[in-house]
Design a protein around this motif. Sequence first.
Motif, PDB file in Angstrom:
ATOM      1  N   SER A   3       0.830  -1.195   0.000  1.00 23.97           N
ATOM      2  CA  SER A   3       0.000   0.000   0.000  1.00 23.97           C
ATOM      3  C   SER A   3       0.866   1.246   0.000  1.00 23.97           C
ATOM      4  O   SER A   3       2.055   1.203   0.332  1.00 23.97           O
ATOM      5  N   ALA A   4       0.245   2.365  -0.375  1.00 27.96           N
ATOM      6  CA  ALA A   4       0.976   3.627  -0.381  1.00 27.96           C
ATOM      7  C   ALA A   4       1.463   3.981   1.020  1.00 27.96           C
ATOM      8  O   ALA A   4       2.582   4.476   1.198  1.00 27.96           O
ATOM      9  N   THR A   5       0.655   3.688   2.045  1.00 25.80           N
ATOM     10  CA  THR A   5       1.030   3.994   3.425  1.00 25.80           C
ATOM     11  C   THR A   5       2.247   3.172   3.844  1.00 25.80           C
ATOM     12  O   THR A   5       3.185   3.677   4.475  1.00 25.80           O
ATOM     13  N   THR A   9       6.055   4.448   4.806  1.00 24.05           N
ATOM     14  CA  THR A   9       6.752   4.068   6.038  1.00 24.05           C
ATOM     15  C   THR A   9       8.167   3.597   5.721  1.00 24.05           C
ATOM     16  O   THR A   9       9.131   3.990   6.395  1.00 24.05           O
ATOM     17  N   CYS A  10       8.306   2.755   4.693  1.00 21.31           N
ATOM     18  CA  CYS A  10       9.633   2.277   4.284  1.00 21.31           C
ATOM     19  C   CYS A  10      10.532   3.446   3.904  1.00 21.31           C
ATOM     20  O   CYS A  10      11.699   3.504   4.302  1.00 21.31           O
ATOM     21  N   LEU A  11       9.989   4.363   3.130  1.00 24.61           N
ATOM     22  CA  LEU A  11      10.780   5.515   2.681  1.00 24.61           C
ATOM     23  C   LEU A  11      11.184   6.387   3.860  1.00 24.61           C
ATOM     24  O   LEU A  11      12.308   6.881   3.926  1.00 24.61           O
ATOM     25  N   GLN A  12      10.272   6.569   4.811  1.00 26.17           N
ATOM     26  CA  GLN A  12      10.569   7.420   5.965  1.00 26.17           C
ATOM     27  C   GLN A  12      11.657   6.805   6.836  1.00 26.17           C
ATOM     28  O   GLN A  12      12.597   7.494   7.257  1.00 26.17           O
ATOM     29  N   LEU A 110       7.606   5.675  18.189  1.00 27.64           N
ATOM     30  CA  LEU A 110       6.454   5.726  19.091  1.00 27.64           C
ATOM     31  C   LEU A 110       5.787   7.091  19.017  1.00 27.64           C
ATOM     32  O   LEU A 110       4.550   7.201  18.993  1.00 27.64           O
ATOM     33  N   GLN A 111       6.591   8.141  18.971  1.00 25.71           N
ATOM     34  CA  GLN A 111       6.032   9.488  18.874  1.00 25.71           C
ATOM     35  C   GLN A 111       5.455   9.773  17.484  1.00 25.71           C
ATOM     36  O   GLN A 111       4.429  10.443  17.356  1.00 25.71           O
ATOM     37  N   ALA A 112       6.126   9.264  16.444  1.00 26.82           N
ATOM     38  CA  ALA A 112       5.694   9.548  15.078  1.00 26.82           C
ATOM     39  C   ALA A 112       4.477   8.731  14.660  1.00 26.82           C
ATOM     40  O   ALA A 112       3.562   9.255  14.007  1.00 26.82           O
ATOM     41  N   PHE A 113       4.450   7.444  15.038  1.00 30.73           N
ATOM     42  CA  PHE A 113       3.404   6.549  14.554  1.00 30.73           C
ATOM     43  C   PHE A 113       2.422   6.110  15.641  1.00 30.73           C
ATOM     44  O   PHE A 113       1.231   5.957  15.380  1.00 30.73           O
ATOM     45  N   GLY A 146       1.986  -2.387   9.005  1.00 34.62           N
ATOM     46  CA  GLY A 146       1.452  -3.169   7.912  1.00 34.62           C
ATOM     47  C   GLY A 146       2.399  -3.383   6.754  1.00 34.62           C
ATOM     48  O   GLY A 146       1.979  -3.788   5.662  1.00 34.62           O
ATOM     49  N   VAL A 147       3.674  -3.129   6.968  1.00 37.33           N
ATOM     50  CA  VAL A 147       4.676  -3.356   5.925  1.00 37.33           C
ATOM     51  C   VAL A 147       5.007  -4.838   5.875  1.00 37.33           C
ATOM     52  O   VAL A 147       5.250  -5.466   6.907  1.00 37.33           O
TER      53      VAL A 147
END
Length: 229
Positions: A3-5, A9-12, A110-113, A146-147
């Motif tokens: 998914s795009a999400t 996440t991988c890119l971030q 934890l803070q970001a997600f 969900g990656v």
Amino acid sequence: MTSATSLLTCLQLSDSAFPSGFYTMSHGLEGFSQARLVVRDDLEELARGMLRHSVGPADATALARAHDAVRVGDWERVVEVDSLLHASKLNTEMRKASVRSGHQLTDVALQAFGGPELARWSEMVTTKATPGCQPVAAAVVHASRGVGVEEAVVSDLSAFAASFLGAALRLRLTDHVHAQVLLHRLAPEIAEVATSAVERELDDMGGFVPMADVVSAQHERAPARLFAC
């Protein structure tokens, strides 16, 4: 299909700007440089060797097996993977660097997600129920977002390669253009190493890089160091 999400996440997480602590690590490269065992033309071969014989069999395999455990809620298995990975790192600075980076990744994620899986993992790390090595922390983050396991492993291996070459830049072993050329050349190696890691059983986890272990041990006692490991 990813998914795009999940892709974001991988890119971030693989972005060099993500404050995971990778910036403080040369992944053994500074030790090789101090021992005068590496020059510009050696970087590609050394990176391939580290991917194939160290990071892939050890860190990437731990990430894959921890990812599986998180997805089914088997936290005892997550701790087992984390503890085995920590024990497999022979040098003190490598263990400390992995744990420090893992804790940093956990705090930022934890803070970001947010989310229950990350909250539980953070509590386990904080209470010292588990060492908190970086690859296992990455597994928790990716699984909670969900990656897929293969995408998670590829993302982390890509982050390693970018960090390794970033260290080469700071050690003046390469330039920005050459680093990008090498990163592109390493792509097939990363894909192959990732596939092997995803298929490898936990009992077979562990790298074999005696020269890297030797230079890392020497690096621990170096009078001046730019990197933590």
